[in-house]
Motif scaffolding. Structure first.
Motif, short mmCIF file in Angstrom:
data_model
loop_
_atom_site.label_atom_id
_atom_site.label_comp_id
_atom_site.label_asym_id
_atom_site.label_seq_id
_atom_site.Cartn_x
_atom_site.Cartn_y
_atom_site.Cartn_z
N LYS A 55 0.82 -1.21 0.00
CA LYS A 55 0.00 0.00 0.00
C LYS A 55 0.86 1.26 0.00
O LYS A 55 0.52 2.25 -0.65
CB LYS A 55 -0.93 -0.01 1.22
N LYS A 58 2.17 1.80 -3.48
CA LYS A 58 1.12 2.33 -4.36
C LYS A 58 0.91 3.82 -4.12
O LYS A 58 0.68 4.59 -5.07
CB LYS A 58 -0.19 1.55 -4.15
N ALA A 62 1.44 6.70 -6.91
CA ALA A 62 0.44 7.72 -7.23
C ALA A 62 1.11 9.09 -7.31
O ALA A 62 0.75 9.92 -8.16
CB ALA A 62 -0.67 7.72 -6.18
N ARG A 288 -5.13 -8.97 -12.63
CA ARG A 288 -6.22 -8.01 -12.51
C ARG A 288 -6.95 -8.14 -11.18
O ARG A 288 -7.68 -7.23 -10.78
CB ARG A 288 -7.22 -8.16 -13.67
N GLU A 291 -4.31 -6.41 -5.35
CA GLU A 291 -4.26 -5.02 -4.89
C GLU A 291 -2.91 -4.36 -5.17
O GLU A 291 -2.80 -3.13 -5.07
CB GLU A 291 -4.54 -4.96 -3.38
N ASN A 292 -1.89 -5.13 -5.50
CA ASN A 292 -0.57 -4.56 -5.77
C ASN A 292 -0.61 -3.58 -6.93
O ASN A 292 -1.41 -3.74 -7.86
CB ASN A 292 0.43 -5.66 -6.15
N PRO A 293 0.30 -2.61 -6.94
CA PRO A 293 0.55 -1.90 -8.19
C PRO A 293 1.13 -2.88 -9.20
O PRO A 293 1.87 -3.80 -8.83
CB PRO A 293 1.56 -0.83 -7.80
N CYS A 311 -5.34 -1.30 -19.64
CA CYS A 311 -5.46 -0.39 -18.49
C CYS A 311 -6.80 -0.55 -17.79
O CYS A 311 -6.87 -0.55 -16.56
CB CYS A 311 -5.25 1.04 -18.95
N ASN A 315 -6.96 -1.94 -14.13
CA ASN A 315 -7.27 -0.83 -13.24
C ASN A 315 -8.66 -0.27 -13.54
O ASN A 315 -8.81 0.85 -14.01
CB ASN A 315 -6.20 0.28 -13.41
N GLU A 319 -7.41 3.93 -10.65
CA GLU A 319 -6.74 4.31 -9.41
C GLU A 319 -5.33 4.82 -9.68
O GLU A 319 -4.53 4.13 -10.33
CB GLU A 319 -6.69 3.11 -8.47
N LYS A 322 -1.73 2.62 -9.72
CA LYS A 322 -2.03 1.19 -9.88
C LYS A 322 -1.29 0.58 -11.07
O LYS A 322 -0.76 -0.53 -10.98
CB LYS A 322 -3.55 1.02 -10.04
N VAL A 323 -1.28 1.27 -12.22
CA VAL A 323 -0.70 0.70 -13.44
C VAL A 323 0.48 1.53 -13.93
O VAL A 323 0.37 2.75 -14.07
CB VAL A 323 -1.75 0.59 -14.56
#
Length: 453
Positions: A55, A58, A62, A288, A291-293, A311, A315, A319, A322-323
């Motif tokens: 988390k 991620k 972001a 898919r 929860e991981n990036p 994408c 995602n 988010e 995420k990708v």
């Protein structure tokens, strides 16, 4: 944040749903019972990483997507069990520390450090079989599957290799965590992360001068405020590997207390390779649901619709962090291909991180039979990545490099101007040619300059 609808072709996800998709790049195990027993054992072992670390990564990614941080991802093309020793691991760590320090100082931006280590034991192959002198055997798919020796016994896929991969990954992560917690990256003690074989190189001298400047600035700040700066002794590292071996990835994907969803606890940042990024791919299906990036390789073969589908599949909630789209074009192709994909992502309002992989699109064979890459092409692709993103209203969020801290001679050029005749001196890679420490540090100084152009 705009929410994207899931495409109608996707059925509800579960840990087994990937088995209903197109399964590519997987070994065939002759003993199903042995495989199942091994996977049960693997699924019961402690995680290699934690959900809260995932988390946190991620969150950092972001910030990368907003241009507030820069991503540096690097390490071996393919780890081997034999290389799980303190010298090789610490040297690899030193490279990433030094590169990130160059970028933090030169770009004035925080760096997210992600290592291609502690799990990069599987490699894709162009064919299921390898033939030598009329004899065909299963291809070598990395230490997690079988052995490189060209014998029938060595090439039979062995489920126990997954347990070995787990234990070697755990030892690698434990050692890295111990080094970091023990002050290995302390700016006041750069001697901990010097690499002796290049101490007289131009890049090393340049780096030593940079460290001296930083230390002088820190000392001045401490005198000015009358107290010590206490957060200079530790840095954060995150692990990554290509999520290629699906049985292993499923066994490491789990729920955790007090958190929603499934986490791949085998790495902080798994990525999907170019050979397995099809929408009907079992790899995309498994990734898919976590929860991981997630990273995904794209290249000249990636059309507009495929990019959007990837994408939105990986995602669906759009988010941030995420990708990560890891683009690999080659210096000759990037200007003709990247603008189109940037425009596609912008038009579809996709929140993605753009990361340059300047290695794979620049691979070539020499006249004496070596697989290599030219430093000038690697550097050029990164320079063009910055340029193209800027011209198209986007920004490059990071780089993805294959490198090592060892004195290898696998990539041509760089500060020592390695030539084809030099490659045989220390060409040790199992698969792809890597930048050595000197070339990697030289590249970091170039990236710093490109960042400001």
């Amino acid at each position: 944040m705009k929410t994207l609808n899931r495409t109608e072709q996707h059925q509800p996800w579960n840990l087994e749903s990937w088995k209903n998709k197109a399964i590519r790049q997987q070994a065939t195990y002759p003993d199903q019972q042995h495989l199942n027993q091994t996977l049960d054992k693997l699924a019961s072992l402690p995680p290699l990483v934690t959900s809260w670390e995932i988390k946190r990564l991620k969150k950092y990614l972001a910030e990368v997507s907003r241009g507030e941080r820069f991503l540096v991802q690097g390490g071996d093309c393919a780890e081997s069990f034999a290389d799980c020793n303190s010298s090789i691991i610490s040297n690899r760590l030193k490279v990433l520390i030094q590169m990130s320090l160059v970028l933090i100082h030169g770009c004035q931006i925080p760096v997210v450090r992600v290592g291609r280590f502690a799990g990069q034991y599987a490699k894709p192959r162009s064919a299921d079989l390898e033939t030598r002198d009329g004899v065909s055997l299963p291809s070598f798919r990395g230490d997690i599957v079988n052995q490189n020796e060209f014998t029938e016994a060595a090439r039979i896929p062995n489920p126990d290799k997954m347990l070995e991969a787990y234990h070697h990954s755990a030892m690698t992560m434990n050692f890295i965590r111990a080094l970091v917690a023990g002050g290995f990256a302390d700016i006041r003690h750069p001697e901990y992360w010097n690499i002796d074989w290049v101490k007289h190189s131009k890049s090393a001298e340049k780096f030593s001068n940079l460290v001296a400047q930083i230390k002088e600035s820190v000392n001045f700040a401490e005198v000015l405020v009358g107290t010590k700066v206490h957060n200079l002794s530790s840095v954060e590292f995150f692990s990554a590997h290509e999520a290629l071996h699906l049985h292993f990835e499923q066994a490491m994907t789990r729920t955790v207390p007090r958190a929603e969803g499934y986490f791949n606890l085998g790495a902080h940042f798994p990525w999907i390779g170019l050979r397995t990024n099809q929408i009907d791919s079992a790899h995309v299906e498994l990734m898919r649901g976590i929860e991981n990036p997630v990273g995904v390789k794209i290249g000249t073969e990636t059309d507009d619709d495929h990019l959007i589908d990837l994408c939105r599949t990986l995602n669906p909630d759009n988010e941030p962090g995420k990708v990560t789209l890891i683009h690999r074009f080659g210096a000759k192709n990037i200007e003709d291909n990247l603008p189109r994909l940037i425009a596609t992502a912008k038009k579809a309002d996709l929140d993605v991180i753009w990361c340059a992989d300047p290695m794979h699109g620049n691979t070539e064979a020499t006249s004496n039979g070596y697989k290599t890459r030219r430093f000038e092409n690697i550097s050029k692709e990164i320079e063009l990545s910055f340029k193209v993103h800027k011209e198209n209203g986007s920004h490059l969020g990071g780089v993805h490099l294959e490198l090592t801290g060892e004195n290898v001679t696998e990539c041509l050029g760089g500060a020592r101007s390695l030539q084809e005749a030099d490659l045989s001196k220390a060409y040790t890679t199992q698969v792809d040619p890597r930048l050595n420490y000197e070339q990697a540090l030289e590249l970091a100084f170039s990236i710093k300059d490109f960042y400001h152009q």
